[in-house]
Write a protein that holds these residues in place. Sequence first.
Motif, PDB file in Angstrom:
ATOM      1  N   ASP A  84      28.159  43.705   6.406  1.00 62.51           N
ATOM      2  CA  ASP A  84      28.936  44.325   7.483  1.00 62.51           C
ATOM      3  C   ASP A  84      30.245  43.583   7.740  1.00 62.51           C
ATOM      4  N   GLN A  85      30.202  42.253   7.672  1.00 58.57           N
ATOM      5  CA  GLN A  85      31.416  41.482   7.944  1.00 58.57           C
ATOM      6  C   GLN A  85      32.473  41.720   6.860  1.00 58.57           C
ATOM      7  N   TYR A  86      32.031  41.833   5.617  1.00 61.18           N
ATOM      8  CA  TYR A  86      32.968  42.101   4.523  1.00 61.18           C
ATOM      9  C   TYR A  86      33.520  43.514   4.617  1.00 61.18           C
ATOM     10  N   THR A  87      32.673  44.452   4.987  1.00 60.46           N
ATOM     11  CA  THR A  87      33.143  45.831   5.164  1.00 60.46           C
ATOM     12  C   THR A  87      34.181  45.910   6.273  1.00 60.46           C
ATOM     13  N   LYS A  88      33.927  45.189   7.343  1.00 59.16           N
ATOM     14  CA  LYS A  88      34.877  45.169   8.455  1.00 59.16           C
ATOM     15  C   LYS A  88      36.217  44.595   8.020  1.00 59.16           C
ATOM     16  N   ALA A  89      36.195  43.524   7.228  1.00 62.57           N
ATOM     17  CA  ALA A  89      37.450  42.901   6.794  1.00 62.57           C
ATOM     18  C   ALA A  89      38.193  43.785   5.798  1.00 62.57           C
ATOM     19  N   LEU A  90      37.477  44.311   4.823  1.00 59.80           N
ATOM     20  CA  LEU A  90      38.133  45.064   3.755  1.00 59.80           C
ATOM     21  C   LEU A  90      38.629  46.429   4.206  1.00 59.80           C
ATOM     22  N   THR A  91      38.169  46.890   5.345  1.00 64.08           N
ATOM     23  CA  THR A  91      38.648  48.174   5.877  1.00 64.08           C
ATOM     24  C   THR A  91      39.603  47.983   7.056  1.00 64.08           C
ATOM     25  N   ASP A  92      40.007  46.758   7.314  1.00 61.66           N
ATOM     26  CA  ASP A  92      40.886  46.450   8.445  1.00 61.66           C
ATOM     27  C   ASP A  92      42.321  46.324   7.942  1.00 61.66           C
ATOM     28  N   SER A  93      43.216  47.144   8.459  1.00 55.88           N
ATOM     29  CA  SER A  93      44.619  47.093   8.045  1.00 55.88           C
ATOM     30  C   SER A  93      45.282  45.786   8.464  1.00 55.88           C
ATOM     31  N   VAL A  94      44.826  45.209   9.574  1.00 57.45           N
ATOM     32  CA  VAL A  94      45.391  43.927  10.015  1.00 57.45           C
ATOM     33  C   VAL A  94      45.086  42.837   8.991  1.00 57.45           C
ATOM     34  N   PHE A  95      43.857  42.832   8.484  1.00 58.22           N
ATOM     35  CA  PHE A  95      43.478  41.835   7.475  1.00 58.22           C
ATOM     36  C   PHE A  95      44.340  41.976   6.230  1.00 58.22           C
ATOM     37  N   SER A 297      33.953  33.525   8.763  1.00 60.89           N
ATOM     38  CA  SER A 297      33.378  33.019   7.515  1.00 60.89           C
ATOM     39  C   SER A 297      33.590  34.004   6.374  1.00 60.89           C
ATOM     40  N   ALA A 298      33.441  35.298   6.648  1.00 62.68           N
ATOM     41  CA  ALA A 298      33.665  36.303   5.605  1.00 62.68           C
ATOM     42  C   ALA A 298      35.113  36.270   5.123  1.00 62.68           C
ATOM     43  N   ILE A 299      36.062  36.107   6.040  1.00 62.34           N
ATOM     44  CA  ILE A 299      37.469  36.020   5.645  1.00 62.34           C
ATOM     45  C   ILE A 299      37.699  34.773   4.793  1.00 62.34           C
ATOM     46  N   SER A 300      37.043  33.667   5.147  1.00 61.51           N
ATOM     47  CA  SER A 300      37.176  32.442   4.354  1.00 61.51           C
ATOM     48  C   SER A 300      36.608  32.626   2.954  1.00 61.51           C
ATOM     49  N   VAL A 301      35.468  33.304   2.843  1.00 60.07           N
ATOM     50  CA  VAL A 301      34.875  33.544   1.521  1.00 60.07           C
ATOM     51  C   VAL A 301      35.802  34.415   0.674  1.00 60.07           C
ATOM     52  N   ILE A 302      36.385  35.438   1.285  1.00 62.95           N
ATOM     53  CA  ILE A 302      37.321  36.293   0.546  1.00 62.95           C
ATOM     54  C   ILE A 302      38.528  35.477   0.082  1.00 62.95           C
TER      55      ILE A 302
END
Length: 325
Positions: A84-95, A297-302
């Motif tokens: 879920d955390q990765y999905t949230k990041a990868l679908t976020d235009s801000v990210f 943490s998900a953003i750091s892993v990416i």
Amino acid sequence: MMHAVDSRPAPAQAPQATPPKPVKRVRSRGQRDSGVAWLLSLPTLLILVAMLGYPLYRMIVLSFQNMRLRELFSGATPPWAGVDQYTKALTDSVFWGVVARTAGFTVVSVTLSVLAGLGIALLMRRVTRGVRMFMMIAMMFVWALPQLVAAQAFRWLTDSDFGVLNYVLTQLGLDYDTHSWFVNPWEGWAVITALVVWAGIPFLAISLSAGLTQVPKELLEAATVDGANPWQSLRNITLPILKPLLMIVTTLSVIWNFGLFTQNWALRDGHPEPVYQTLATYSYTQAFGRSIYSYGSAISVITVLLMLGVMVFYIRQMFKIGEVD
């Protein structure tokens, strides 16, 4: 009484068959050098695994959970959240805007740093020995300066009320009295880029200057006799010889600049605006500023995954730099 002597040659004996010698497998020089390189690198790799392995493992596990303040203070195991955390990041235009900003800054800053470092290295080969030594000592002082101290110095230089930069530009007749350099994002990023480039030049210039000592003077003199101008000598002789070293220092600069944190964090007083966020500061802000630990943490892993290809390329170049074609 005379005896007849038989002058016919004796029949030749058949040669005895000798058993074939066992064939020894000889390793090539490249294989031996590769084995030695891995052996010499083993202690460093073990230390890195010991120091970074467990934190990286915990960060990866946390990115698949949903850590909240309740679990943080109670010590309870956070609930499992899957991807879920990765999905949230990868679908976020801000990210993705932060990713594009970080990549753009990295390209610009690394290009300027390498070009400036190469230019200073070429200059150092043309000045006298005393001037070259003075330049190296001055750059070593810049290189030894902590990033936080350098960032604070640039913050004072660009201060809107008492900054030296505004004072100098005002004395030159420009209207820069009480000018804020971070209201306009282009000007703000110009200050951040100047700080990063200024801090990165010493390593690049000194490394490339050492590499220039491996360029044979005879080749440059022969090229000059044949009518080559300085640019042709640089392009056809110097740069091909420097190519392995240039690739290594450029890759290192990409790794360092992509992880930009201290400079923009200090220049913005620990609260960088969204337009000054990079992947490192964005991950920290999400985790510790907004208490969304698993998302940070998900953003750091990416970020680690994005840099993995660059790091693998750097390690391969380190092993290849000593090989002779």
